[in-house]
Design an enzyme around this catalytic site. Structure first.
Site, short mmCIF file in Angstrom:
data_model
loop_
_atom_site.label_atom_id
_atom_site.label_comp_id
_atom_site.label_asym_id
_atom_site.label_seq_id
_atom_site.Cartn_x
_atom_site.Cartn_y
_atom_site.Cartn_z
CG ASN A 66 11.60 13.98 -20.59
OD1 ASN A 66 11.84 14.42 -21.70
ND2 ASN A 66 10.54 13.23 -20.35
CB CYS A 121 9.18 12.86 -25.64
SG CYS A 121 8.74 13.69 -24.13
CG HIS A 180 12.50 10.44 -24.82
ND1 HIS A 180 13.01 11.71 -24.70
CD2 HIS A 180 11.39 10.41 -24.03
CE1 HIS A 180 12.25 12.41 -23.88
NE2 HIS A 180 11.27 11.64 -23.46
N1 ACO Z 1 10.17 13.12 -4.45
C1 ACO Z 1 9.79 12.31 -3.46
N2 ACO Z 1 8.72 11.50 -3.51
C2 ACO Z 1 8.00 11.53 -4.66
C3 ACO Z 1 8.34 12.34 -5.75
C4 ACO Z 1 9.48 13.17 -5.62
N3 ACO Z 1 9.87 13.99 -6.60
N4 ACO Z 1 7.46 12.13 -6.74
C5 ACO Z 1 6.59 11.21 -6.31
N5 ACO Z 1 6.92 10.84 -5.04
C6 ACO Z 1 6.26 9.86 -4.18
C7 ACO Z 1 4.82 9.65 -4.58
O1 ACO Z 1 4.00 10.63 -3.99
C8 ACO Z 1 4.58 8.26 -4.03
O2 ACO Z 1 4.33 8.36 -2.67
P1 ACO Z 1 3.17 7.47 -1.97
O3 ACO Z 1 3.58 6.04 -2.22
O4 ACO Z 1 3.22 7.89 -0.55
O5 ACO Z 1 1.92 7.85 -2.68
C9 ACO Z 1 5.90 7.56 -4.22
O6 ACO Z 1 6.87 8.61 -4.37
C10 ACO Z 1 5.97 6.65 -5.42
O7 ACO Z 1 5.46 7.36 -6.55
P2 ACO Z 1 5.27 6.67 -7.93
O8 ACO Z 1 4.56 7.61 -8.87
O9 ACO Z 1 4.67 5.30 -7.71
O10 ACO Z 1 6.79 6.50 -8.39
P3 ACO Z 1 7.36 5.72 -9.60
O11 ACO Z 1 8.31 4.71 -9.15
O12 ACO Z 1 6.28 5.31 -10.57
O13 ACO Z 1 8.21 6.86 -10.34
C11 ACO Z 1 8.13 8.35 -12.20
C12 ACO Z 1 7.56 8.02 -10.84
C13 ACO Z 1 9.60 8.66 -12.06
C14 ACO Z 1 7.40 9.58 -12.76
C15 ACO Z 1 7.94 7.14 -13.16
O14 ACO Z 1 6.62 6.68 -13.09
C16 ACO Z 1 8.28 7.47 -14.59
O15 ACO Z 1 9.40 7.77 -14.92
N6 ACO Z 1 7.30 7.39 -15.51
C17 ACO Z 1 7.51 7.73 -16.89
C18 ACO Z 1 7.42 9.20 -17.03
C19 ACO Z 1 7.94 9.67 -18.35
O16 ACO Z 1 8.84 9.11 -18.91
N7 ACO Z 1 7.35 10.76 -18.80
C20 ACO Z 1 7.81 11.42 -19.93
C21 ACO Z 1 7.25 10.85 -21.15
S1 ACO Z 1 7.78 11.68 -22.49
C22 ACO Z 1 6.84 13.08 -22.82
O17 ACO Z 1 6.12 13.09 -23.77
C23 ACO Z 1 6.91 14.27 -21.87
#
Ligand code: ACO
Length: 331
Positions: free
Chosen positions: A287, A117, A257
């Site tokens: 993203n 990214c 980003h």
């Molecule tokens: N729909 C419903 N529930 C979901 C989903 C979904 N799509 N995805 C995860 N959950 C659930 C999980 O299973 C979890 O359930 P549990 O508590 O029963 O285990 C719960 O939601 C919470 O999940 P978390 O992973 O703790 O959620 P979080 O608040 O951390 O959000 C997210 C996840 C959005 C991925 C966040 O961590 C994030 O944005 N991280 C950065 C990711 C990023 O920017 N990546 C790109 C980087 S750039 C590149 O190089 C590609």
């Protein structure tokens, strides 16, 4: 007397997104998720999906063509094309070479750059050097991704986050004091395992077993990446501002980003930047990795949000882990 470096600036921008829109409601039919969860956790409402016959070079071509048009340059003036992508058409030849042919940039050398990214900002930094030294007069930098081909549509933790698109910028000489006035690049390979596509490379070649294990899909430790993102956005912003002898208040536009609205808002709060100065379009595109910053930049320019003399900060972070930023005084 040392000869003065030629100042490099962005003299044209363009972008392209496929027509097909995939909304959160559409995703509810594919995986166990909800519009409410995706919106509240990420800010994403919809994303674009490339047609089956479209690959990264097709999206890159459209964005590059528009950037050349915007710069008012014929293709043969381009001396170098850099395509930042994690979803090249194929391992080789480079997507940049395919774009060179499509655009008829017959005088350009061409290569791909891999920094996930952060790729577009890394590529701006690389392209800038060629102009600074006088090695090339015009460089075309493109970020292009077809991420919907490398997400696991059964994994709700990743498939809701990504989309397809491309953005491009033409770099060229600008008057002293304008253009890219400071820049920053960093890598933290210690965090490499946090965000990977482990299969299909020389470590784990493509085999029926690797496919069965889903190793050809994006794999991410979301929480750790989130923390990294907020930390480096603050660090990167401070570094480019310090280098230019400027403060946060001097910024007119901040183009981060577009991974997650919570990351953007969290970082903006830490650096004490009002959200009115932050370009956000993650709600419409999700993203798009290396395409996200140039896609947002093109939107800001075409909507008249950036004017001559404005201080515009572009910042990216991603797999590697990597982070980079440039501060541009708009020519
Ligand atoms: N729909 C419903 N529930 C979901 C989903 C979904 N799509 N995805 C995860 N959950 C659930 C999980 O299973 C979890 O359930 P549990 O508590 O029963 O285990 C719960 O939601 C919470 O999940 P978390 O992973 O703790 O959620 P979080 O608040 O951390 O959000 C997210 C996840 C959005 C991925 C966040 O961590 C994030 O944005 N991280 C950065 C990711 C990023 O920017 N990546 C790109 C980087 S750039 C590149 O190089 C590609």
């Amino acid at each position: 007397m040392a000869s003065q470096l030629i100042q490099a600036g962005i003299i044209g921008v363009g972008s392209y997104v496929p027509n097909k829109v995939l909304t959160n409601n559409d995703l509810e039919k594919i995986v166990n998720t909800s519009d409410e969860w995706i919106t509240s956790r990420t800010g994403i409402k919809e994303r674009r999906v490339a047609e089956p016959e479209q690959a990264a070079s097709d999206l890159a071509f459209e964005a590059g063509r528009k950037a050349l048009e915007h710069a008012g340059l014929p293709p043969e003036e381009i001396g170098l094309i850099i395509v930042a992508t994690s979803t090249p058409d194929m391992f080789f030849p480079s997507t940049a070479c395919l774009v060179q042919e499509k655009l008829k940039c017959v005088n350009a050398s061409a290569f791909d750059l891999s920094a996930a990214c952060t790729g577009f900002i890394y590529a701006l930094n690389v392209g800038k050097q060629f102009i600074n030294t006088g090695a090339e007069k015009y460089v075309l930098v493109i970020g292009a991704e077809v991420l919907t081909r490398i997400v696991n549509w059964q994994d709700r933790t990743t498939c809701v986050l990504f989309g397809d698109g491309a953005g491009a910028a033409v770099l060229g000489p600008v008057p002293q004091g304008r253009g890219i006035i400071s820049s920053y690049m960093a890598a933290e390979g210690a965090g490499a395992s946090l965000l990977t596509l482990p299969g299909c490379g020389s470590r784990i070649p493509l085999t029926p077993q690797s496919v069965e294990q889903g190793l050809h899909f994006i794999s991410m430790k979301g929480k750790e990446v989130y923390k990294f993102a907020v930390r480096v956005m603050e660090e990167g912003t401070q570094r480019v501002l310090q280098q230019a002898g400027m403060k946060v208040e001097d910024l007119d536009m901040y183009i981060p980003h577009q991974a997650n609205i919570r990351i953007i808002e969290h970082a903006a709060k830490k650096i004490k930047l009002p959200m009115e100065k932050v370009l956000v379009n993650v709600d419409r595109y999700g993203n798009t990795s290396a395409a996200s910053v140039p896609l947002a930049l093109d939107e800001a320019v075409k909507q008249g949000k950036i004017k001559s003399g404005d201080n515009v900060l572009l910042i990216g972070f991603g797999a590697g882990l990597t982070c980079a930023a440039v501060l541009v005084r708009w020519a």
